[in-house]
Each structure stands twice: as structure tokens, then as C-alpha cells.
Design a protein around this motif. Structure first.
Motif: not given
Length: 370
Positions: A92-93, A133-134, A106-109, A246-247
Motif C-alpha cells: 500500500v505504498g 512510504g504510506s 479513500r485509501s487504506s492499509t 498514517g497511524g
């Protein structure tokens, strides 16, 4: 003569492993009998899992997963017996999402969680996870959902774990994810010390480069603080390092019990860089863009510090160099004898990136002849 090559990745051009290979080729073009130790490194971001896998002599397992926007992609992990290494960047980089397609809300891990699940299914009992690099800012909720957690609204319905939907979440059942990783040791390697929330938190500091606007930063930061309270983990929001990726570091440490470590310092121990430097005559390192940030916890600065401790002189290579006099002086204080830009400024960027390995090989050969 013995030379150690320990580069980071040259983003969008070479992985750390490819860069180390090009450096070794450049050395042998000039010194064919020279002993060369290849030790590719990473500060926890792009190329971290690949670098550790190479150092371990482990096998690489490919996984069908998704990118930050939920689109299918292939990522992987390194497996050595019961230990595995994973990095967020390979799934998910940010580099896997074209600039015009990036949408942090709208992005996630989720994709990272699927890779972790695959490593666990392969019977790994120890996980080393590189963060960096998230493309997302979902406080790791997507990852937790992939591992079995559930984000629920006020009526018990499922809520998608992306920043745009955080305000709809009223409860989080994290127990299935905890059970999935029960008994597994997790170490997180990241290159930042920012907390989850606040003026130095994940949204405020890293959100803008991912596309978060000022109003969105305030909204997402507040929602992450609220959801940490929903989880009963509000004491974690101000802890250093929980804002990484991003946490995602928050979810790994506070929810899943992971230990947080500095990426490059941890990696140099994992790959045995100090041992490789003992008795070496020269270190070659480098990265894609060398600037002031390279001196703040990044791979190159960590490698140079270690070489300096071992009294090994060094040369730094980069695709692009933009450093002031003071920053160059700091590199010199760390034992860097020279800083070499491998690309021709007049060459189109796309061409320079494509020809990166050839440029690096020639630059290394030229530097050694000098």
C-alpha cells in the motif's frame, strides 16, 4: 582491498538490492580482485523487506493483495524458518498510486493486513514489519480489518476503514485481529518519531504530501483521537512513533502489542552491517534524492554514522543532490569523502530513472578511478 556497499533504494529507479548490485559491478570494473560485501539497506520504507530477506538468505513469497485504493497487486514477504519480514510500501505504498489517482480519504492499509495474514498462514511466529512510504492515513484500521477486526456504525453495520468514513464508526471489535496474531512476536521498524495525533501527528505532518487539505487534516486528526478513545487506547495517541505510516504504527503497537524500533538502526543490526564494516577499507552508500532530510533518521545517515564509528571512510551517491553547505559539512563530519550525483541534470527525468543502474555503475567506477 575490501569495500562494503550499503545503499538504500533509488526511488522509482532501483531497489536497494539492485543498487547494491550496480555498485558492486562498478567496483569490479576498476578493481576486479577487490572483495565486495553487498548489504542493501532501508529505513523501513520501500525495499525494506527485500533488503532483510537478502541479508537473511531467506526465501521470498509472493502474495496477491491490494494497493491503497483496493486494486489488485502482487506484493510479498521474506520467510526464514519461523521469522518473516514484511513492509508496508510493497503493498500500500504511495509509489503504487499515480499522482493523478491519489486519494488519501479513500485509501487504506487493507493490503498490508493481507500480506501479514499470509505470513502468519506460512507459520511465521516472529514478524518484522517495515513502515514507510504510506499512501494512507487510516490509523491502521484497514490492516486490522484484513486480520479479522470489524469497524461498526451505530446500528452494527460494517464501515469501510478509510478516512472518509471514520466519522461513521461507533465501535471497533479488534479481538479477532488480536487472536489471529496471538503468540506472535511483532517488531515494527519505522523512520519517524511522530505521535498519532496533534500538531506533530500523522495527519498534520504527513497528510499534506498525501493530499489532505487543511480542513481534512483537522477532521481526520480529531477522528483518530476519538477512535483511539473508542478502543480504550487514548493514552497511546501522544506516544512517539505511533504516527508512522498514517497511524499504522498505532494499530500495530497499541492494538496488537508490537514493539516500535527505529528502522535503519534496527536494520543495521539485522543485516550485521557493523560486522561487515570491521576491517573494510571503504563504504559506498546512496539513495535516490540526497537532501537535508537524508540526515534525519534516514538510511544513508544511519549507515554513515555506523561507518564513522568503525573508522571506515565513505562515498555517497545519489540520483539528485540538493544540499546546502551546512548539510554537506555534516556529511563530511560523518566521514563522507565525496558526494556524487549519478545523473546528468540535462537528461530527462524519465530517462535518468530508467538508466539508473547504468548511471550508478559508471559513477562508482569513475569515483574509484579518481
Amino acid at each position: 582491498m575490501r569495500i562494503v556497499v550499503a545503499p538504500d533504494s533509488f526511488k522509482e529507479s532501483m531497489t536497494a538490492v539492485q543498487a547494491a548490485r550496480a555498485m558492486a559491478a562498478g567496483i569490479r570494473d576498476v578493481l576486479p580482485s577487490c572483495a565486495v560485501a553487498r548489504v542493501p539497506v532501508s529505513d523501513g520504507g520501500e525495499g525494506f523487506a527485500e533488503a532483510v530477506t537478502a541479508a537473511w538468505g531467506a526465501s521470498w513469497r509472493e502474495v496477491t493483495t491490494v494497493d491503497a485504493l483496493g486494486r489488485p497487486r502482487i506484493a510479498g514477504f521474506g520467510l526464514d524458518g519461523e521469522r518473516a519480514v514484511v513492509d508496508l510500501a510493497s503493498s500500500v505504498g504511495l509509489e503504487h498510486v499515480a499522482p493523478g489517482e491519489r486519494d488519501v480519504m479513500r485509501s487504506s492499509t487493507l493490503g498490508l493486513g493481507r500480506v501479514i495474514a499470509a505470513a502468519v498462514d506460512a507459520r511465521a511466529r516472529s514478524l518484522l514489519i517495515g513502515l514507510g512510504g504510506s499512501a494512507s492515513n487510516d490509523m491502521g484500521l484497514g490492516m486490522l480489518v484484513a486480520l479479522g477486526a470489524r469497524c461498526l456504525d451505530g446500528e452494527g453495520g460494517e464501515v469501510e476503514p478509510v478516512p472518509a468514513e471514520l466519522s461513521r464508526i461507533r465501535s471497533i471489535d479488534a479481538e479477532p485481529a488480536r487472536r489471529r496474531l496471538e503468540g506472535i512476536s511483532i517488531t515494527v521498524a519505522g523512520d519517524v518519531t511522530n505521535p498519532l495525533t496533534g500538531p506533530h501527528g500523522a495527519a498534520a505532518v504527513f497528510g499534506p504530501q498525501k493530499g489532505l487539505t487543511e480542513p481534512a487534516i483537522t477532521r481526520v486528526d480529531g477522528e483518530m483521537a476519538r477512535l483511539a478513545d473508542v478502543l480504550g487506547l487514548s493514552q497511546w495517541v501522544s506516544r512517539p512513533g505511533t504516527g508512522a505510516a498514517g497511524g499504522t504504527a498505532f494499530a500495530l503497537a497499541a492494538v496488537l502489542g508490537a514493539q516500535l524500533a527505529t528502522g535503519i538502526d534496527h536494520l543495521t543490526r539485522v543485516v550485521g552491517l557493523r560486522e561487515q564494516l570491521n576491517g573494510a577499507d571503504l563504504l559506498l552508500t546512496g539513495e535516490g534524492a540526497l537532501d537535508g532530510q537524508s540526515l534525519d533518521g534516514k538510511a544513508v545517515s544511519g549507515v554513515l554514522r555506523l561507518a564513522h564509528e568503525c573508522r571506515v571512510p565513505s562515498i555517497v551517491f545519489a540520483g539528485r543532490v540538493s544540499m546546502g553547505v551546512q548539510a554537506r559539512r555534516r556529511l563530511a563530519d560523518l566521514g563522507a569523502r565525496d558526494i556524487v550525483q549519478i545523473s546528468d541534470p540535462s537528461e530527462p527525468l524519465e530517462t535518468s530513472l530508467r538508466r539508473g543502474p547504468d548511471h550508478l555503475r559508471r559513477a562508482v567506477a569513475h569515483a574509484l578511478r579518481q
